[in-house]
Write a protein that holds these residues in place. Structure first.
Motif, PDB file in Angstrom:
ATOM      1  N   PHE A 149      28.576  31.007  36.541  1.00  0.00           N
ATOM      2  CA  PHE A 149      29.743  30.138  36.723  1.00  0.00           C
ATOM      3  C   PHE A 149      31.028  30.929  36.503  1.00  0.00           C
ATOM      4  O   PHE A 149      31.990  30.801  37.278  1.00  0.00           O
ATOM      5  N   ILE A 150      31.057  31.748  35.456  1.00  0.00           N
ATOM      6  CA  ILE A 150      32.262  32.550  35.192  1.00  0.00           C
ATOM      7  C   ILE A 150      32.470  33.576  36.303  1.00  0.00           C
ATOM      8  O   ILE A 150      33.605  33.856  36.698  1.00  0.00           O
ATOM      9  N   ASN A 151      31.377  34.097  36.834  1.00  0.00           N
ATOM     10  CA  ASN A 151      31.475  35.030  37.960  1.00  0.00           C
ATOM     11  C   ASN A 151      32.142  34.343  39.148  1.00  0.00           C
ATOM     12  O   ASN A 151      33.047  34.908  39.787  1.00  0.00           O
ATOM     13  N   ASP A 152      31.711  33.126  39.443  1.00  0.00           N
ATOM     14  CA  ASP A 152      32.310  32.367  40.547  1.00  0.00           C
ATOM     15  C   ASP A 152      33.752  31.973  40.231  1.00  0.00           C
ATOM     16  O   ASP A 152      34.613  31.968  41.128  1.00  0.00           O
ATOM     17  N   LEU A 153      34.013  31.658  38.971  1.00  0.00           N
ATOM     18  CA  LEU A 153      35.363  31.263  38.557  1.00  0.00           C
ATOM     19  C   LEU A 153      36.354  32.399  38.769  1.00  0.00           C
ATOM     20  O   LEU A 153      37.495  32.178  39.198  1.00  0.00           O
ATOM     21  N   ALA A 154      35.935  33.616  38.456  1.00  0.00           N
ATOM     22  CA  ALA A 154      36.816  34.783  38.636  1.00  0.00           C
ATOM     23  C   ALA A 154      37.235  34.930  40.095  1.00  0.00           C
ATOM     24  O   ALA A 154      38.362  35.335  40.394  1.00  0.00           O
ATOM     25  N   LYS A 155      36.330  34.569  41.003  1.00  0.00           N
ATOM     26  CA  LYS A 155      36.640  34.683  42.432  1.00  0.00           C
ATOM     27  C   LYS A 155      37.447  33.501  42.950  1.00  0.00           C
ATOM     28  O   LYS A 155      38.354  33.667  43.776  1.00  0.00           O
ATOM     29  N   SER A 156      37.129  32.308  42.457  1.00  0.00           N
ATOM     30  CA  SER A 156      37.688  31.099  43.072  1.00  0.00           C
ATOM     31  C   SER A 156      39.000  30.626  42.465  1.00  0.00           C
ATOM     32  O   SER A 156      39.792  29.962  43.142  1.00  0.00           O
ATOM     33  N   SER A 157      39.251  30.953  41.214  1.00  0.00           N
ATOM     34  CA  SER A 157      40.458  30.436  40.560  1.00  0.00           C
ATOM     35  C   SER A 157      41.716  30.988  41.233  1.00  0.00           C
ATOM     36  O   SER A 157      41.776  32.160  41.604  1.00  0.00           O
ATOM     37  N   VAL A 158      42.707  30.135  41.356  1.00  0.00           N
ATOM     38  CA  VAL A 158      43.988  30.570  41.935  1.00  0.00           C
ATOM     39  C   VAL A 158      44.944  31.030  40.841  1.00  0.00           C
ATOM     40  O   VAL A 158      46.051  31.481  41.135  1.00  0.00           O
ATOM     41  N   HIS A 159      44.511  30.925  39.593  1.00  0.00           N
ATOM     42  CA  HIS A 159      45.379  31.274  38.468  1.00  0.00           C
ATOM     43  C   HIS A 159      45.035  32.669  37.935  1.00  0.00           C
ATOM     44  O   HIS A 159      43.892  32.937  37.565  1.00  0.00           O
ATOM     45  N   CYS A 160      46.042  33.518  37.898  1.00  0.00           N
ATOM     46  CA  CYS A 160      45.828  34.909  37.494  1.00  0.00           C
ATOM     47  C   CYS A 160      45.293  35.011  36.066  1.00  0.00           C
ATOM     48  O   CYS A 160      44.398  35.812  35.787  1.00  0.00           O
ATOM     49  N   ILE A 161      45.820  34.167  35.162  1.00  0.00           N
ATOM     50  CA  ILE A 161      45.381  34.270  33.763  1.00  0.00           C
ATOM     51  C   ILE A 161      43.913  33.883  33.607  1.00  0.00           C
ATOM     52  O   ILE A 161      43.211  34.405  32.742  1.00  0.00           O
ATOM     53  N   VAL A 162      43.438  33.000  34.482  1.00  0.00           N
ATOM     54  CA  VAL A 162      42.025  32.608  34.448  1.00  0.00           C
ATOM     55  C   VAL A 162      41.162  33.735  35.012  1.00  0.00           C
ATOM     56  O   VAL A 162      40.108  34.065  34.460  1.00  0.00           O
ATOM     57  N   LYS A 163      41.611  34.338  36.116  1.00  0.00           N
ATOM     58  CA  LYS A 163      40.880  35.466  36.695  1.00  0.00           C
ATOM     59  C   LYS A 163      40.725  36.592  35.672  1.00  0.00           C
ATOM     60  O   LYS A 163      39.632  37.144  35.488  1.00  0.00           O
ATOM     61  N   GLU A 164      41.824  36.933  35.011  1.00  0.00           N
ATOM     62  CA  GLU A 164      41.797  38.022  34.031  1.00  0.00           C
ATOM     63  C   GLU A 164      40.853  37.694  32.879  1.00  0.00           C
ATOM     64  O   GLU A 164      40.032  38.535  32.462  1.00  0.00           O
ATOM     65  N   ALA A 165      40.973  36.468  32.345  1.00  0.00           N
ATOM     66  CA  ALA A 165      40.120  36.065  31.217  1.00  0.00           C
ATOM     67  C   ALA A 165      38.654  36.001  31.635  1.00  0.00           C
ATOM     68  O   ALA A 165      37.762  36.374  30.871  1.00  0.00           O
ATOM     69  N   ALA A 166      38.401  35.533  32.852  1.00  0.00           N
ATOM     70  CA  ALA A 166      37.022  35.432  33.339  1.00  0.00           C
ATOM     71  C   ALA A 166      36.400  36.823  33.488  1.00  0.00           C
ATOM     72  O   ALA A 166      35.245  37.047  33.091  1.00  0.00           O
ATOM     73  N   LEU A 167      37.145  37.752  34.046  1.00  0.00           N
ATOM     74  CA  LEU A 167      36.637  39.116  34.212  1.00  0.00           C
ATOM     75  C   LEU A 167      36.391  39.775  32.863  1.00  0.00           C
ATOM     76  O   LEU A 167      35.377  40.461  32.667  1.00  0.00           O
ATOM     77  N   PHE A 168      37.323  39.580  31.933  1.00  0.00           N
ATOM     78  CA  PHE A 168      37.146  40.176  30.609  1.00  0.00           C
ATOM     79  C   PHE A 168      35.915  39.585  29.918  1.00  0.00           C
ATOM     80  O   PHE A 168      35.133  40.312  29.287  1.00  0.00           O
ATOM     81  N   THR A 169      35.730  38.278  30.062  1.00  0.00           N
ATOM     82  CA  THR A 169      34.556  37.619  29.471  1.00  0.00           C
ATOM     83  C   THR A 169      33.270  38.149  30.089  1.00  0.00           C
ATOM     84  O   THR A 169      32.288  38.426  29.385  1.00  0.00           O
ATOM     85  N   LEU A 170      33.264  38.301  31.410  1.00  0.00           N
ATOM     86  CA  LEU A 170      32.101  38.893  32.081  1.00  0.00           C
ATOM     87  C   LEU A 170      31.801  40.275  31.517  1.00  0.00           C
ATOM     88  O   LEU A 170      30.648  40.617  31.242  1.00  0.00           O
ATOM     89  N   GLY A 171      32.852  41.064  31.354  1.00  0.00           N
ATOM     90  CA  GLY A 171      32.676  42.419  30.831  1.00  0.00           C
ATOM     91  C   GLY A 171      32.071  42.425  29.442  1.00  0.00           C
ATOM     92  O   GLY A 171      31.142  43.197  29.155  1.00  0.00           O
ATOM     93  N   ILE A 172      32.572  41.566  28.567  1.00  0.00           N
ATOM     94  CA  ILE A 172      32.055  41.470  27.199  1.00  0.00           C
ATOM     95  C   ILE A 172      30.573  41.083  27.207  1.00  0.00           C
ATOM     96  O   ILE A 172      29.750  41.659  26.485  1.00  0.00           O
ATOM     97  N   ILE A 173      30.225  40.108  28.042  1.00  0.00           N
ATOM     98  CA  ILE A 173      28.841  39.626  28.094  1.00  0.00           C
ATOM     99  C   ILE A 173      27.915  40.710  28.661  1.00  0.00           C
ATOM    100  O   ILE A 173      26.824  40.952  28.136  1.00  0.00           O
ATOM    101  N   ILE A 174      28.353  41.361  29.730  1.00  0.00           N
ATOM    102  CA  ILE A 174      27.546  42.427  30.336  1.00  0.00           C
ATOM    103  C   ILE A 174      27.326  43.559  29.337  1.00  0.00           C
ATOM    104  O   ILE A 174      26.227  44.103  29.213  1.00  0.00           O
ATOM    105  N   GLU A 175      28.386  43.899  28.615  1.00  0.00           N
ATOM    106  CA  GLU A 175      28.315  45.000  27.650  1.00  0.00           C
ATOM    107  C   GLU A 175      27.377  44.680  26.494  1.00  0.00           C
ATOM    108  O   GLU A 175      26.754  45.569  25.916  1.00  0.00           O
ATOM    109  N   SER A 176      27.253  43.401  26.170  1.00  0.00           N
ATOM    110  CA  SER A 176      26.475  43.007  24.996  1.00  0.00           C
ATOM    111  C   SER A 176      25.004  42.740  25.291  1.00  0.00           C
ATOM    112  O   SER A 176      24.202  42.617  24.372  1.00  0.00           O
ATOM    113  N   ASN A 177      24.648  42.658  26.580  1.00  0.00           N
ATOM    114  CA  ASN A 177      23.278  42.265  26.905  1.00  0.00           C
ATOM    115  C   ASN A 177      22.816  42.922  28.202  1.00  0.00           C
ATOM    116  O   ASN A 177      23.399  42.709  29.265  1.00  0.00           O
TER     117      ASN A 177
END
Length: 344
Positions: A60-88
């Motif tokens: 869902f966050i992966n899709d959110l990063a692509k679909s959101s029209v808000h830059c702050i959401v895109k940035e936060a979504a990508l950072f969250t993806l990165g944290i999760i990928i890095e941890s698991n």
């Protein structure tokens, strides 16, 4: 005690479910989504990433990063993806697809993307390729590595780097992230990306010729050192473009500065390790260094009392490779040098 742990784990799972619902039903409230994402990545750093993946949160966050029209959401979504990928590692494997790399490429080439959004995109690429041969293959096959190399060449001016300027500092942070990502692309395991990344060696040489600041020298030395590692073709190319000459000149400059600066001494060790990586597989290339009296400079560096044992050993090994063509002298020197380190 065990019951408390189970109960706490259940609370965390409940929180993640509620936060995921919050993300889904707050599409028109970017600030709320950003806060939810911040909370999610904080929780996922506590070994809960796998559960979040199982409930569909990762995709869902992966899709959110692509679909959101808000830059702050895109940035936060990508950072969250990165944290999760890095941890698991399972999350890394799930998202390590050509499709995601292609999405990240679009973020990087989009003229509307700000520097921070590009940084978050580069961060996701970094965690996808780190210690992951599949990610290193994807970054190559999608052409993403070519874009990273372009960013390496163009993000900063080689002539002036004023990190006190806010705009320049933001560009520097992006450039530094690109350097780290390129390092991960060529290492653990070493791979064909080394042969691609060496194309920017002339630019790396220009950087080293123009700057001796740690903020520039350290990332470039890391990049060069990992790109040439155990790759004779790439090592020879670096020498052919004058890279070894430039490293030798940087070492001389740092040795001069080290008389008054401890940081220059430490940076000289970094340059020394890079020199060693460049000639380790063919010591004959070290002949280039004779005109710069590099061995003499390294001996001066070795005598510095502020260096630890590991740093001294790396200097000794570099001297050894520089003098290896001298045959028996090389082995005699190594024996004496290691004895020197042991007694000091």
């Amino acid at each position: 005690m065990e019951n408390q742990k189970v109960q706490k784990k259940q609370y965390v799972k409940t929180d993640l479910n509620l936060l995921l619902e919050c993300l889904k039903y707050q599409m028109d409230c970017p600030e709320s989504q950003k806060e939810a994402l911040i909370t999610i990545y904080s929780i996922c750093q506590q070994n809960t990433s796998e559960y979040f993946r199982e409930i569909g949160g990762l995709m869902f966050i992966n899709d959110l990063a692509k679909s959101s029209v808000h830059c702050i959401v895109k940035e936060a979504a990508l950072f969250t993806l990165g944290i999760i990928i890095e941890s698991n590692v399972y999350c890394q494997q799930t998202l390590c697809t050509s499709a995601l790399f292609e999405d990240l490429i679009l973020f990087l080439i989009n003229t509307d993307s700000g520097v921070n959004l590009k940084r978050m995109s580069v961060y996701v690429i970094l965690v996808l390729v780190s210690n992951n041969s599949n990610g290193q293959t994807c970054v190559r096959d999608t052409g993403c590595i070519g874009l990273l190399l372009q960013l390496f060449r163009t993000t900063l001016s080689t002539f002036e780097v004023n990190l006190s300027d806010e705009n320049t500092n933001q560009c520097y942070q992006l450039w530094s992230s690109v350097c780290s990502t390129l390092c991960a692309c060529v290492n653990n395991p070493q791979n064909d990306n080394q042969n691609i990344c060496c194309s920017v060696f002339p630019y790396a040489k220009e950087w080293l010729e123009s700057h001796t600041e740690p903020e520039i020298v350290r990332p470039i030395c890391s990049f060069v050192g990992l790109t040439v590692a155990n790759n004779l073709y790439v090592q020879k190319y670096f020498v052919s473009v004058g890279g070894l000459d430039t490293l030798a000149k940087v070492l001389i400059k740092l040795m001069h500065d080290s008389c008054m600066s401890h940081s220059s001494t430490k940076l000289a060790v970094v340059v020394t390790k890079t020199l060693d990586a460049c000639i380790a597989n063919d010591s004959a290339m070290g002949v280039v260094l004779t005109k710069y009296h590099t061995v003499s400079e390294l001996l001066k560096l070795l005598s510095n009392d502020t260096l630890d044992t590991g740093e001294k050993i790396s200097i000794i090994l570099t001297i050894g490779h520089c003098t290896e063509v001298c045959g028996k002298i090389f082995f005699f020197f190594l024996s004496v040098s290691f004895y020197y380190v042991l007694i000091h």
